[in-house]
Write a protein that holds these residues in place. Sequence first.
Motif, PDB file in Angstrom:
ATOM      1  N   PHE A 340       0.829  -1.204   0.000  1.00  0.00           N
ATOM      2  CA  PHE A 340       0.000   0.000   0.000  1.00  0.00           C
ATOM      3  C   PHE A 340       0.869   1.262   0.000  1.00  0.00           C
ATOM      4  CE2 PHE A 340      -2.432   3.316   2.247  1.00  0.00           C
ATOM      5  CZ  PHE A 340      -3.519   3.415   1.383  1.00  0.00           C
ATOM      6  N   LEU A 341       1.975   1.232   0.731  1.00  0.00           N
ATOM      7  CA  LEU A 341       2.877   2.386   0.744  1.00  0.00           C
ATOM      8  C   LEU A 341       3.517   2.616  -0.622  1.00  0.00           C
ATOM      9  CD1 LEU A 341       4.709   2.108   4.205  1.00  0.00           C
ATOM     10  CD2 LEU A 341       2.797   3.595   3.552  1.00  0.00           C
ATOM     11  N   THR A 342       3.712   1.530  -1.376  1.00  0.00           N
ATOM     12  CA  THR A 342       4.214   1.677  -2.736  1.00  0.00           C
ATOM     13  C   THR A 342       3.206   2.440  -3.588  1.00  0.00           C
ATOM     14  OG1 THR A 342       5.377  -0.440  -2.557  1.00  0.00           O
ATOM     15  CG2 THR A 342       5.105   0.456  -4.759  1.00  0.00           C
ATOM     16  N   PHE A 343       1.934   2.146  -3.379  1.00  0.00           N
ATOM     17  CA  PHE A 343       0.870   2.876  -4.072  1.00  0.00           C
ATOM     18  C   PHE A 343       0.957   4.371  -3.776  1.00  0.00           C
ATOM     19  CE2 PHE A 343      -3.382   4.705  -3.121  1.00  0.00           C
ATOM     20  CZ  PHE A 343      -3.802   4.931  -4.431  1.00  0.00           C
ATOM     21  N   ILE A 344       1.183   4.725  -2.507  1.00  0.00           N
ATOM     22  CA  ILE A 344       1.281   6.134  -2.127  1.00  0.00           C
ATOM     23  C   ILE A 344       2.495   6.789  -2.785  1.00  0.00           C
ATOM     24  CG2 ILE A 344       1.653   7.725  -0.200  1.00  0.00           C
ATOM     25  CD1 ILE A 344       0.071   5.843   1.565  1.00  0.00           C
ATOM     26  N   GLY A 345       3.642   6.092  -2.760  1.00  0.00           N
ATOM     27  CA  GLY A 345       4.855   6.647  -3.336  1.00  0.00           C
ATOM     28  C   GLY A 345       4.750   6.857  -4.840  1.00  0.00           C
ATOM     29  N   SER A 346       4.238   5.857  -5.546  1.00  0.00           N
ATOM     30  CA  SER A 346       4.106   5.957  -7.004  1.00  0.00           C
ATOM     31  C   SER A 346       3.092   7.029  -7.383  1.00  0.00           C
ATOM     32  CB  SER A 346       3.683   4.607  -7.588  1.00  0.00           C
ATOM     33  OG  SER A 346       4.670   3.622  -7.356  1.00  0.00           O
ATOM     34  N   SER A 347       1.971   7.084  -6.666  1.00  0.00           N
ATOM     35  CA  SER A 347       0.965   8.110  -6.936  1.00  0.00           C
ATOM     36  C   SER A 347       1.520   9.505  -6.659  1.00  0.00           C
ATOM     37  CB  SER A 347      -0.282   7.873  -6.071  1.00  0.00           C
ATOM     38  OG  SER A 347      -0.846   6.602  -6.349  1.00  0.00           O
ATOM     39  N   GLY A 348       2.383   9.592  -5.653  1.00  0.00           N
ATOM     40  CA  GLY A 348       3.023  10.872  -5.345  1.00  0.00           C
ATOM     41  C   GLY A 348       3.912  11.345  -6.480  1.00  0.00           C
ATOM     42  N   MET A 349       4.664  10.402  -7.072  1.00  0.00           N
ATOM     43  CA  MET A 349       5.503  10.743  -8.223  1.00  0.00           C
ATOM     44  C   MET A 349       4.626  11.282  -9.364  1.00  0.00           C
ATOM     45  SD  MET A 349       8.788  10.072  -7.596  1.00  0.00           S
ATOM     46  CE  MET A 349       9.445  10.005  -9.263  1.00  0.00           C
ATOM     47  N   ALA A 350       3.506  10.630  -9.589  1.00  0.00           N
ATOM     48  CA  ALA A 350       2.598  11.050 -10.661  1.00  0.00           C
ATOM     49  C   ALA A 350       2.032  12.445 -10.387  1.00  0.00           C
ATOM     50  CB  ALA A 350       1.465  10.040 -10.813  1.00  0.00           C
ATOM     51  N   ALA A 351       1.668  12.722  -9.141  1.00  0.00           N
ATOM     52  CA  ALA A 351       1.064  14.004  -8.781  1.00  0.00           C
ATOM     53  C   ALA A 351       2.050  15.154  -8.955  1.00  0.00           C
ATOM     54  CB  ALA A 351       0.556  13.957  -7.338  1.00  0.00           C
ATOM     55  N   VAL A 352       3.290  14.960  -8.511  1.00  0.00           N
ATOM     56  CA  VAL A 352       4.297  16.017  -8.638  1.00  0.00           C
ATOM     57  C   VAL A 352       4.545  16.344 -10.104  1.00  0.00           C
ATOM     58  CG1 VAL A 352       6.702  16.654  -8.197  1.00  0.00           C
ATOM     59  CG2 VAL A 352       5.406  15.407  -6.455  1.00  0.00           C
ATOM     60  N   PHE A 353       4.597  15.311 -10.935  1.00  0.00           N
ATOM     61  CA  PHE A 353       4.832  15.533 -12.369  1.00  0.00           C
ATOM     62  C   PHE A 353       3.624  16.203 -13.019  1.00  0.00           C
ATOM     63  CE2 PHE A 353       4.827  14.443 -16.852  1.00  0.00           C
ATOM     64  CZ  PHE A 353       6.154  14.648 -17.221  1.00  0.00           C
ATOM     65  N   PHE A 354       2.413  15.710 -12.730  1.00  0.00           N
ATOM     66  CA  PHE A 354       1.199  16.205 -13.384  1.00  0.00           C
ATOM     67  C   PHE A 354       0.946  17.683 -13.061  1.00  0.00           C
ATOM     68  CE2 PHE A 354      -3.402  16.973 -13.418  1.00  0.00           C
ATOM     69  CZ  PHE A 354      -3.703  16.619 -14.733  1.00  0.00           C
ATOM     70  N   PHE A 355       1.152  18.057 -11.801  1.00  0.00           N
ATOM     71  CA  PHE A 355       0.888  19.437 -11.388  1.00  0.00           C
ATOM     72  C   PHE A 355       2.118  20.328 -11.478  1.00  0.00           C
ATOM     73  CE2 PHE A 355      -2.420  16.986  -9.105  1.00  0.00           C
ATOM     74  CZ  PHE A 355      -3.546  17.650  -9.576  1.00  0.00           C
ATOM     75  N   SER A 356       3.224  19.781 -12.001  1.00  0.00           N
ATOM     76  CA  SER A 356       4.476  20.557 -12.175  1.00  0.00           C
ATOM     77  C   SER A 356       4.894  21.225 -10.872  1.00  0.00           C
ATOM     78  CB  SER A 356       4.300  21.612 -13.278  1.00  0.00           C
ATOM     79  OG  SER A 356       3.984  21.006 -14.511  1.00  0.00           O
ATOM     80  N   LEU A 357       4.880  20.451  -9.797  1.00  0.00           N
ATOM     81  CA  LEU A 357       5.255  20.972  -8.489  1.00  0.00           C
ATOM     82  C   LEU A 357       6.771  21.053  -8.356  1.00  0.00           C
ATOM     83  CD1 LEU A 357       2.715  18.901  -6.351  1.00  0.00           C
ATOM     84  CD2 LEU A 357       2.435  21.233  -7.238  1.00  0.00           C
ATOM     85  N   ASN A 358       7.214  21.576  -7.235  1.00  0.00           N
ATOM     86  CA  ASN A 358       8.650  21.695  -6.971  1.00  0.00           C
ATOM     87  C   ASN A 358       9.295  20.313  -7.048  1.00  0.00           C
ATOM     88  OD1 ASN A 358      11.238  21.953  -5.734  1.00  0.00           O
ATOM     89  ND2 ASN A 358      10.529  23.780  -4.639  1.00  0.00           N
ATOM     90  N   PRO A 359      10.347  20.131  -7.862  1.00  0.00           N
ATOM     91  CA  PRO A 359      10.995  18.814  -8.010  1.00  0.00           C
ATOM     92  C   PRO A 359      11.457  18.200  -6.692  1.00  0.00           C
ATOM     93  CG  PRO A 359      11.752  20.295  -9.723  1.00  0.00           C
ATOM     94  CD  PRO A 359      10.939  21.131  -8.762  1.00  0.00           C
ATOM     95  N   LEU A 360      11.711  19.043  -5.683  1.00  0.00           N
ATOM     96  CA  LEU A 360      12.152  18.511  -4.392  1.00  0.00           C
ATOM     97  C   LEU A 360      11.065  17.669  -3.723  1.00  0.00           C
ATOM     98  CD1 LEU A 360      14.117  21.562  -2.897  1.00  0.00           C
ATOM     99  CD2 LEU A 360      15.037  19.508  -3.991  1.00  0.00           C
ATOM    100  N   LEU A 361       9.804  17.876  -4.125  1.00  0.00           N
ATOM    101  CA  LEU A 361       8.713  17.075  -3.568  1.00  0.00           C
ATOM    102  C   LEU A 361       8.780  15.619  -4.034  1.00  0.00           C
ATOM    103  CD1 LEU A 361       5.709  19.582  -3.809  1.00  0.00           C
ATOM    104  CD2 LEU A 361       6.943  18.857  -1.748  1.00  0.00           C
ATOM    105  N   TYR A 362       9.522  15.383  -5.101  1.00  0.00           N
ATOM    106  CA  TYR A 362       9.729  14.004  -5.530  1.00  0.00           C
ATOM    107  C   TYR A 362      10.387  13.189  -4.415  1.00  0.00           C
ATOM    108  CZ  TYR A 362       8.679  14.843 -10.498  1.00  0.00           C
ATOM    109  OH  TYR A 362       8.063  15.125 -11.704  1.00  0.00           O
TER     110      TYR A 362
END
Length: 448
Positions: A340-362
């Motif tokens: 389940f934590l892998t789901f959170i981590g992978s989804s987080g990567m997708a969110a940072v990229f999709f919303f063009s957030l600060n790369p440090l949030l990766y």
Amino acid sequence: MTTDGVKVKNDKQSDSIKDTGGKWLSSNVLFISLSAFFADLGYQAVLVMFPIFLVLDLHSSIIYFGIASAISYGIGAFFGYFGGRAGDRFGHKKIAIIGNLLIPLLSFTGFSIYPAEAVAFFSTGWWSRNFRSPSRRVLLSRSVFKEFYGKAFGFLHALDEGGGFFAGIYALILFAYHVQTKFILLVTVVPLLISTFFLTLISKKKLINNPVDNPEKISSKDNIIKNNTVYNNNAAGNNNSANNAADNIVNVKLDTISLTKSKDADLNENLFKRILIATSLYGFSSFSFGFPILTIAQSSKNDELGILSYILFFAFTSLTGLIAGKTILKTVKKLGFGYFLTFIGSSGMAAVFFFSLNPLLYYVAVAFLGISLGIIETLEPTAVSIISKNDKRGKGMGALTAARSIGIFGGNIIMGLLYSVGADYSYLYAGLLSLAAAMIVYTSKSEI
């Protein structure tokens, strides 16, 4: 329900544990874990440089990198499975050493001129790594009592990923000082040879055979009779009646044991299948970490930040291995939490990229991925060790490695294709599959 014979064996095991003061960090556990440390200290530096070398230096596409990862990890499934079987037949120490000796082939990847050549060197070394991994896990499981599987595998994972942590650091330093990639990779031969040396120090005499939870062999009729009050004062002089009563008790006892064993065997077989399906799905979601490295490097326009993410990943996964091993309880349920934590981590990567957030949030998403791997790499082999018989454990570990690798084979190809459309699509795909793996484990009836 147990027999006298089994009780004696369990009593001896308990006495042995008391005699060692509950000690689990034996010389074998230490040597195996140090071997893992130096192995990762070597080949993880290759892994962190490989995507940069292949994509940025040799100018291959992301899709080609995905295919290359699939070839390396996917075909490794067969090497992992047959490595486990070979260990059961020829000896796990021998197979572990042979496989480990061939891993340095990937250290020569940097001398490649063509992408296919680089993939060939990298893949051959990685296949060798998969070939020896099941046997190394079996050796560890046979170096401690069952009560300490979690601590032993947690310690192994901590040193294993700790080696990867330091590999990332020296790779980053050498890269920052503009050392050629081929020389950075060539340095990795040294720790890989040290890793093999520690495997040779493992003592076969100190290996133990933990009893299975539901032994196939039961004790004799006499032992069963002794556990039941057959003779009473009224029937003391009637041998025939006593013998008939004993036979009836034995038959009922045998039927009960047989039924219990059958149910437990079915449960364990079902659980083993669920773990294989879950780890295969996790494999489909377990993209090569080269993808996050490339994502962060390209988003931040800084290759060093991409390599730094690899170091952060190993820091979190190494520490998690120690914690997961010490708090092991209801192993399978915690394994589901790891997915389940892998789901959170992978989804987080997708969110940072999709919303063009600060790369440090990766890095936050990378931390979740590291924690999840620490839990999974500790609890998967622990669960398989608990439910596998001693003489079939290599086969079980091999099947575990193969199931993961088969998933990784397909996963990296799909990741490469989706990444060419958009990185967020690839990470979201990985997250959904890891969520499915978690659900499969959570719905299991087992409480091991």
